[in-house]
Structure formats: structure tokens, C-alpha cells
Design a protein around this motif. Structure first.
Motif, PDB file in Angstrom:
ATOM      1  N   GLY A  32      -2.495  62.874  72.940  1.00  0.00           N
ATOM      2  CA  GLY A  32      -2.391  62.050  74.143  1.00  0.00           C
ATOM      3  C   GLY A  32      -3.703  61.362  74.471  1.00  0.00           C
ATOM      4  O   GLY A  32      -3.716  60.205  74.915  1.00  0.00           O
ATOM      5  N   GLY A  94       2.729  58.268  73.087  1.00  0.00           N
ATOM      6  CA  GLY A  94       1.909  57.871  74.226  1.00  0.00           C
ATOM      7  C   GLY A  94       1.361  56.462  74.107  1.00  0.00           C
ATOM      8  O   GLY A  94       0.963  55.855  75.098  1.00  0.00           O
ATOM      9  N   TRP A  97       5.047  54.057  74.353  1.00  0.00           N
ATOM     10  CA  TRP A  97       6.088  54.536  75.258  1.00  0.00           C
ATOM     11  C   TRP A  97       6.817  53.385  75.934  1.00  0.00           C
ATOM     12  O   TRP A  97       7.975  53.504  76.343  1.00  0.00           O
ATOM     13  CB  TRP A  97       5.476  55.443  76.328  1.00  0.00           C
TER      14      TRP A  97
END
Length: 549
Positions: A32, A94, A97
């Protein structure tokens, strides 16, 4: 004793499960962080470390360091693959998205299926990195230096594989996070080469020992911890291109809401009216004489034959007698001939066809057809029509343009268009740089990122264009529907940009360039194969020796 042994076994099993969960969480968090490093998504600034919409090279470096530490302590190749796969799935999901927005908000796909689709794509693409990590486990018996080099080579090969297999989807490659810190290397080694250097520099403090570790820690701190280090490096590397004059440009940003763009009662008449008015004003503006007006991808969201011929005749009259050329995004073709996502150019002066018979053909003096099509958006992969039928999006199977295509010759410049995410593929843009005397002097990207809302996709795409400008040593002009409409110089610096999501025009003078960067030279001749060759050579040179006893 039996009961105590059983309780001990349960405790060990629970401890192992807890440790495994902690490792999984660490891998996901590190992945992330990689996604956040590409373009900080929040309106929060922290000194010179984080800024809205900007890359954070140091965060990308820490993310890779965490991954290397996780892989170095993986007990088996399988464990390493799972850790890297989790990291890459979190990083990629991430990163893109916002595909959820296009599928759910504009496509009508139910939210759970849209989320699942994003995760499935990320997990599929993460397989390249899982394989790289599993292979890297073979270097466990090698020396620390060999482990560092092997990690960088395998990670780079995984990035390359993601960018070329299954038509390629390299959005979010690690090198884009390094545009500020290591961008000066782009004219020499390209975005994947930058990623390789970053991977090696991040792995070294984790894997090396003694003095070597101290040296690499200091070097990493200088590269990623000292503001302006990237600019300092850029000033000391030679500039391999030279000036080629100037080109006045006017970039049009219509900001047509995506939900209205193809509505014949709302977005279509708005696009026809606003872009038509801006073209009339620009071609008659003395300040733009000898310049270029650029409207974004599918600025006119109809096939030319579906537009009232009077509209084209009116534009024909003003462009023919004006002083500026126009580059406009428009779909072309027919059911029988097939369709293309294209850009056409209109020039002042003589006519190419009879305006009474075909006013659009009379306007058009140059045509560029998009080569690298978007899966599911511009072509439907075999076996996936069922998926696209779940969405209410105007999809189609478009024809591909050839590679390379001639540049647009205007005002002493050679202008090379690319459409939408074609600017992810530096090696394909480089294909037009085979001969220095015919290479483009200005790059132009026409995009419509409105499919993904007002999200970080806009910022990520800006940085992608910045790296292309660096790699090829050319300014990149971007005309988009909602952003980022901008002028980027040949050093990857944003010179001017319109506010995102707002209708407006951007006037600028673009400093054109000529000559070839080292990257443009080798990528135009051999694509990315030299990079693959270097990585393969590194792996051969560092491969662990088998114990023959």
C-alpha cells in the motif's frame, strides 16, 4: 506429559499462525505504501516529504526495503512468492483502484463485482512479482552483493513482463515514483532502468553487511532524504538533446462530465458548441499565429458522418483562413470498415478535398490512429464479452493504428500525437525516433481520464507523461477532458497546468527539442530487449554455485 506436549504444539501452531498473519499484514501495508508513493492522494502536506498529487520517492524506497526484509526471512521459495504476491496485489490494487469508478459509477456494474474485478486484475498481475520472488530464493546461498543485484534484475524483469504480456498494463511501475529523485537517469535507462536502480539501492542496506551497509545507507539517505538531490544530479548529467525552436500552443479542456459525454441531449451538443467556439477563437487569434490548438481524446464524441455537415463547413471556413493548426480527438470509421480512436489535424491554406461534398475530409490533412488499445474499453479480450455486457459503457472493438506513424509536420516542427494511456509505453513512442532527422520535436498526449472521476489517476498520468518527456528528451503537451491538461518540458518539469475538472484553455509556448537521448536511440532500435539482456546477464553472473561435494 502428553497433555503438556499437546498444549505446547497448540501454542507453537498458534504462534506460527500469528506470525504468518503479521507477515501478511506487513506485506500488504508495504505494498500500500508503494501505491501511495506514486502520487500522494490526500490534501495533506508534510514539509518537503509529502505533497498532494506528488510522488514520494522516499516512501517507495522504504516500501521496497520492507519487502526485501520480508523476502530475506522467508523460509521457502513458496513463502517468498506469497509475500511478494500479497505486496504486489496491495500495491497494484491501491494504484488503480479508480477502475472501480469506471465500472461501477459509469458502467453500472454492481459494487461487489467491481471491487472483485479490480482485486482479480491486481492479483493476476502480481503473479509476475511472486515468480520473481520465488526465483530470488535461489540466491539465498549467494553473497550479499549478488543477492542485491539479483533482486534488482528479477524485480525489473517482473516489471517488464507486466508491461508487455497480455498487451501490457504497466500503470504504476515503481520508476514513476522516482521521477523527482532519479528522473535524471530516465534519458539513459528509461523508467524500468530507474526502477532497477531504486530496487538495488533499496535492497542494499537490508542485505549488505559491515562497511558496505553503512555506505549504502548513507547513499540512500542522500538520494531520498536530501531535498533537491535529484535536481543536483540532473544538472551534472549531460543534456543529449538541443533546442529546435518554439511552438505556441492552446490546450482545450472541455470538462464535459463523463455521465453526460455521450448524451445526445447534454454532453454532445455541449462538446460541439464549446470546442467549436474555441477553435474559431484560436485560429483567428494573432497571438497564436503559426501555433497549434489541441483538443482532447474524443473531444467530438460522434463519428464525423453523424455530425451536421454545416458544422464542419463552418469550421472549414475559419481554419482555412486562420493562422493556427488544430489537432482534435475524434472517433473515425464505419461499421463496414471498422472504427479507430483517432486524432486529426486541420491546417490553414489549401483544401485536401471538396468541402461541399465532404467538409470533414476537406478539413483533415493529417490523421493519427491509436495503436495501443485499452483492454475492455477499446477491445474485448476473447472470452470476456460476458463481463463487458454487465456494464453500460459504450465499448467497441477498435482497429489498431500502425507503429510507428508519421509525425504531424507544422510550423517547422514534427509533432507526434499519442492517445490516452499510450504514453505508458515509452518503447512504442521511441519507435518514431529511429532517425534523428525525422524524430518528433514535440510530443502531444490527448486523453480523457474523466472515466475515473476526480481521482489520483489524474496525478499518476501526469507523472507518466513527465517520465516520457525525460526518456525521449522532448516536451510533452497534454490536452485532456478533465485533467491534467499541462505543458511539460523535456526535463519532465510541469511548466503550466489548468485546474483539474474546470473548463478552460491553456496558452503556452513550447520549447521544441531535437537530437536523441541514449534511451531513444537504443529503444527505437531494439525496444526493451537491451534491458532484458542486461538483467539476464546480471543473473548469470551472480548465480549461486552448486555444491558438488
Amino acid at each position: 506429559m502428553t497433555g503438556m506436549a499437546a498444549r505446547g504444539a497448540v501454542a507453537r501452531r498458534d504462534g506460527a499462525a500469528l506470525a504468518g498473519a503479521a507477515v501478511a499484514v506487513a506485506a500488504v501495508l508495504a505494498g500500500g505504501a508503494h501505491a501511495l508513493a506514486l502520487a500522494w492522494p490526500w490534501d495533506v502536506s508534510i514539509g518537503g516529504w509529502l505533497a498532494p498529487g506528488q510522488p514520494a520517492a522516499w516512501l517507495h524506497a522504504l516500501s521496497l526495503m520492507a519487502l526485501v526484509a520480508l523476502l530475506a526471512h522467508a523460509p521457502t521459495a513458496s513463502a517468498a512468492a506469497w509475500r511478494a504476491g500479497g505486496y504486489a496485489t496491495a500495491w497494484l490494487a491501491g494504484t488503480f483502484w479508480w477502475l472501480f469508478v469506471s465500472m461501477h459509477t459509469y458502467g453500472g456494474l454492481v459494487a461487489p463485482l467491481a471491487v472483485l474485478a479490480v482485486l482479480a486484475l491486481a492479483a493476476f498481475l502480481a503473479l509476475d512479482y511472486a515468480l520473481a520472488a520465488a526465483l530470488w530464493s535461489r540466491w539465498r546461498t549467494a553473497g550479499p552483493g549478488a543477492q542485491v543485484l539479483a533482486f534488482a534484475a528479477l524485480w525489473t524483469l517482473a516489471e517488464w513482463a507486466r508491461g508487455v504480456l497480455w498487451t501490457g498494463f504497466p500503470w504504476g511501475a515503481g520508476g514513476y515514483a522516482q521521477v523527482e529523485a532519479l528522473g535524471a537517469l530516465a534519458p539513459w535507462v528509461g523508467v524500468y532502468g530507474i526502477g532497477a536502480v531504486a530496487a538495488a539501492l533499496a535492497a542494499a542496506p537490508v542485505l549488505l553487511r559491515g562497511v558496505a551497509r553503512v555506505v549504502t545507507v548513507v547513499l540512500a539517505a542522500l538520494v531520498w532524504g536530501v531535498p533537491g538531490a535529484g535536481a543536483w544530479l540532473a544538472e551534472r548529467l549531460p543534456d543529449t538533446t538541443r533546442p529546435a525552436g518554439a511552438l505556441p500552443v492552446r490546450l482545450l479542456q472541455g470538462a464535459i462530465p463523463q455521465e453526460q459525454k455521450f448524451d445526445v441531449d447534454a454532453g454532445v451538443p455541449l462538446a460541439l458548441r464549446w470546442y467549436g467556439e474555441q477553435i474559431v477563437r484560436a485560429t483567428g487569434d494573432p497571438a497564436l499565429a503559426g501555433g497549434l490548438v489541441v483538443a482532447p481524446e474524443t473531444a467530438i464524441p460522434l463519428l464525423p458522418q453523424d455530425v451536421d455537415p454545416a458544422y464542419w463547413r463552418a469550421l472549414h471556413a475559419v481554419v482555412r483562413t486562420g493562422d493556427a493548426a488544430v489537432l482534435l480527438g475524434v472517433p473515425l470509421g464505419s461499421f463496414s470498415e471498422g472504427y479507430t480512436n483517432s486524432a486529426v489535424a486541420w491546417f490553414p491554406g489549401g483544401e485536401a478535398a471538396d468541402p461541399a461534398a465532404d467538409p470533414f475530409a476537406a478539413l483533415t490533412r493529417y490523421r493519427y490512429d491509436k495503436h495501443h488499445l485499452v483492454p475492455f474499453g477499446e477491445f474485448i479480450p476473447p472470452g470476456f464479452r460476458w463481463f463487458t455486457e454487465l456494464m453500460n459503457i459504450p465499448l467497441g472493438d477498435f482497429a489498431r493504428g500502425v507503429l510507428p506513424q508519421p509525425s504531424l509536420a507544422w510550423a517547422g516542427q514534427r509533432i507526434a500525437p499519442n492517445i490516452c494511456y499510450e504514453d505508458l509505453f515509452g518503447e512504442e513512442l521511441a519507435a518514431g525516433f529511429g532517425e534523428a532527422g525525422r524524430a518528433p520535436t514535440v510530443l502531444v498526449n490527448l486523453s480523457n481520464i474523466a472515466w475515473f472521476g476526480d481521482t489520483v489517476a489524474i496525478d499518476q498520468h501526469r507523472h507518466i507523461s513527465r517520465v516520457r518527456a525525460l526518456e525521449l528528451g522532448r516536451p510533452m503537451v497534454r490536452a485532456t477532458n478533465t485533467g491534467a491538461t499541462a505543458v511539460i518540458d523535456h526535463r519532465g518539469r510541469v511548466q503550466a497546468e489548468l485546474p483539474r475538472g474546470e473548463r478552460g484553455v491553456l496558452d503556452a509556448t513550447v520549447a521544441a527539442r531535437q537530437g536523441l537521448t541514449p534511451y531513444a536511440w537504443w529503444a527505437s532500435r531494439a525496444g526493451l530487449w537491451p534491458l532484458v539482456g542486461v538483467c539476464a546477464a546480471v543473473l548469470l553472473a551472480t548465480r549461486p554455485r552448486r555444491d558438488r561435494r
